[in-house]
Design an enzyme around this catalytic site. Sequence first.
Site, PDB file in Angstrom:
ATOM      1  N   SER A  77       5.245  -6.903   3.524  1.00  0.00           N
ATOM      2  CA  SER A  77       5.794  -7.187   4.852  1.00  0.00           C
ATOM      3  C   SER A  77       6.567  -8.517   4.835  1.00  0.00           C
ATOM      4  O   SER A  77       6.333  -9.373   3.975  1.00  0.00           O
ATOM      5  CB  SER A  77       4.648  -7.263   5.864  1.00  0.00           C
ATOM      6  N   GLU A 115       8.901  -4.089  13.243  1.00  0.00           N
ATOM      7  CA  GLU A 115       8.720  -3.000  12.280  1.00  0.00           C
ATOM      8  C   GLU A 115       7.429  -2.264  12.657  1.00  0.00           C
ATOM      9  O   GLU A 115       6.357  -2.865  12.692  1.00  0.00           O
ATOM     10  CB  GLU A 115       8.598  -3.549  10.853  1.00  0.00           C
ATOM     11  N   LYS A 171      -1.131  -7.207  -9.269  1.00  0.00           N
ATOM     12  CA  LYS A 171      -2.113  -7.237  -8.175  1.00  0.00           C
ATOM     13  C   LYS A 171      -1.668  -6.173  -7.183  1.00  0.00           C
ATOM     14  O   LYS A 171      -0.810  -6.408  -6.333  1.00  0.00           O
ATOM     15  CB  LYS A 171      -2.119  -8.628  -7.527  1.00  0.00           C
ATOM     16  N   PHE A 196       0.809  -1.223   0.000  1.00  0.00           N
ATOM     17  CA  PHE A 196       0.000   0.000   0.000  1.00  0.00           C
ATOM     18  C   PHE A 196       0.840   1.271   0.000  1.00  0.00           C
ATOM     19  O   PHE A 196       0.363   2.331  -0.395  1.00  0.00           O
ATOM     20  CB  PHE A 196      -0.940   0.012   1.221  1.00  0.00           C
ATOM     21  N   GLU A 254      -4.974  -3.641  -2.186  1.00  0.00           N
ATOM     22  CA  GLU A 254      -6.414  -3.344  -2.218  1.00  0.00           C
ATOM     23  C   GLU A 254      -6.742  -2.093  -1.410  1.00  0.00           C
ATOM     24  O   GLU A 254      -7.860  -1.595  -1.453  1.00  0.00           O
ATOM     25  CB  GLU A 254      -7.212  -4.552  -1.721  1.00  0.00           C
ATOM     26  N   CYS A 276       9.547   1.888   3.452  1.00  0.00           N
ATOM     27  CA  CYS A 276      10.430   0.783   3.817  1.00  0.00           C
ATOM     28  C   CYS A 276      11.859   1.277   4.023  1.00  0.00           C
ATOM     29  O   CYS A 276      12.679   0.560   4.568  1.00  0.00           O
ATOM     30  CB  CYS A 276      10.410  -0.282   2.747  1.00  0.00           C
TER      31      CYS A 276
END
Length: 500
Positions: free
Chosen positions: A231, A386, A178, A154, A181, A286
């Site tokens: 992740s 994290e 993909k 995301f 979402e 990240c």
Amino acid sequence: MSTVTADTVEHWINGKTVSGASKRTGPVFDPARGEVAREVRLASTADVDSAVQAAKDAFPDWSGASWAKRQQVLFAFREILNARKGEVAAILTSEHGKVTADALGEVARGLEVVEFACGVAHLAKGEYSENVSTGVDVYSLHQALGVVGIISPFNFPAMVPLWFFPIAIAVGNTVVLKPSEKDPSASLWMARALKEAGLPDGVFNVVHGDKESVDALLEHPDVASISFVGSTPIAKYIYETASKHGKRVQALGGAKNHMLVLPDADLDLVADSAVNAGFGSAGERCMAISVVIAVEPVADDLIAKITERMSGLTVGDGTRGCDMGPLITKEHRDKVASYIDVATTDGAVVVVDGRGVKADGEADGFWLGPTLIDKVPLTSRVYTEEIFGPVLSIVRVNSYEEGLAIINASRYGNGTAIFTNDGGAARRFQNEVHVGMIGINVPIPVPVGYFSFGGWKDSLFGDTKAYGPDAIHFFTRQKAITSRWLDPSHGGINLGFPQN
Ligand code: NAD
């Protein structure tokens, strides 16, 4: 649950929007308002099959097209994306929440890879050796894999897909993307722009969805490779599952990035860098700096400088010129905020608590202000996990060696930075640290588009990084051809290997 509205985000298959067979949808939030802005389709296995079939059908013509044709399409796409980057940035701000300037920066970093892909024919050239044996030549070819799958997170809804698909397409593959979402609309904007640029239908397809669609891609016999970013637990699952199904996989995972500050560093530069890299994009990067390791005696001075800068940061709706936007969802905001309680329980010192922030935006927005925590124990979950939010930890040490050992003991190895004026120390650090991307007086060392991006340890599963030269290797397979053209002197039987 199905809540289809006029504004439902559809799949993109074979050059047009498609609703698909699945009746499932998911909510897409406007995080600055804290409300559902639209719904997104959640694909079934059958929907993924349709997208893969479209990509498979498009592959022979696209992989057989000339380099010139493929590069012309990418060049036209680059022009569209560059001219209309404001449209993409507005989509990013409305669904992710990042402020406009940051959203434009995301598009700029993605554009770098498109530009790299425009010239990629040079790197995809094979090699040629004449006369390896008398009258025998050997040469190599790089050929496209087929249908490649891309699964993105995301936090960079435009940039992360752009890390992969321009190069995948440039070398002749066809794509099923993909996207996350949580913020799916940027991928549809890019699909339409590719079509406008002249990309044939079926070369680039988008299916929206959750685990069902991801599993369908991982297991699909006609998908040759998977490029994943997300992740660490999911990256590990993707790597293992796709490998088991015979696919080439690169799975980039999570991170916990450390900034090592030596006593000779310029503390004003360090404080600016820690604030920019800790709180930019609300810490949902990240490559964000999550932990500052201060080599004493600098910690108190540094904390004072960081705190002073934090007091000037504004939080609010990304369209209003603030420094920092909301977090992606209420659940994520609450999870990030819960680490502040953990810090107190574990004996750390909360220097700045972002929970009471006054945001310039709607009351229900997913707000959390910049947070600074000192004396974080290495055993605390604040250190080991994290957090992926605007929470910066300080760890105090007494030597370079102690700081280095902490970084090298981390399960993650995405990015790190050293701040010092000592070239010898910096050189030693770049050699000794077990991390994939290193900044020297640079807090977020994301390599430019013609290098490759990726970490070590639990930050990357697979041995190939994203974009740059590694991408040519990942998205092609090589052939070596040994050839001899008969001439009048040829003849005779010889059962051994040729010797001369
Ligand atoms: P995520 O792992 O939750 O989701 C990533 C993708 O996996 C999404 O498309 C999602 O739909 C899918 N997914 C989620 N759960 C799944 C499941 N159980 N099975 C199959 N697929 C599943 O990650 P996120 O929250 O979207 O993104 C943030 C994470 O991504 C952070 O950990 C961040 O560090 C990481 N990230 C890493 C890099 C990098 O380059 N290493 C870059 C950006 C983000």
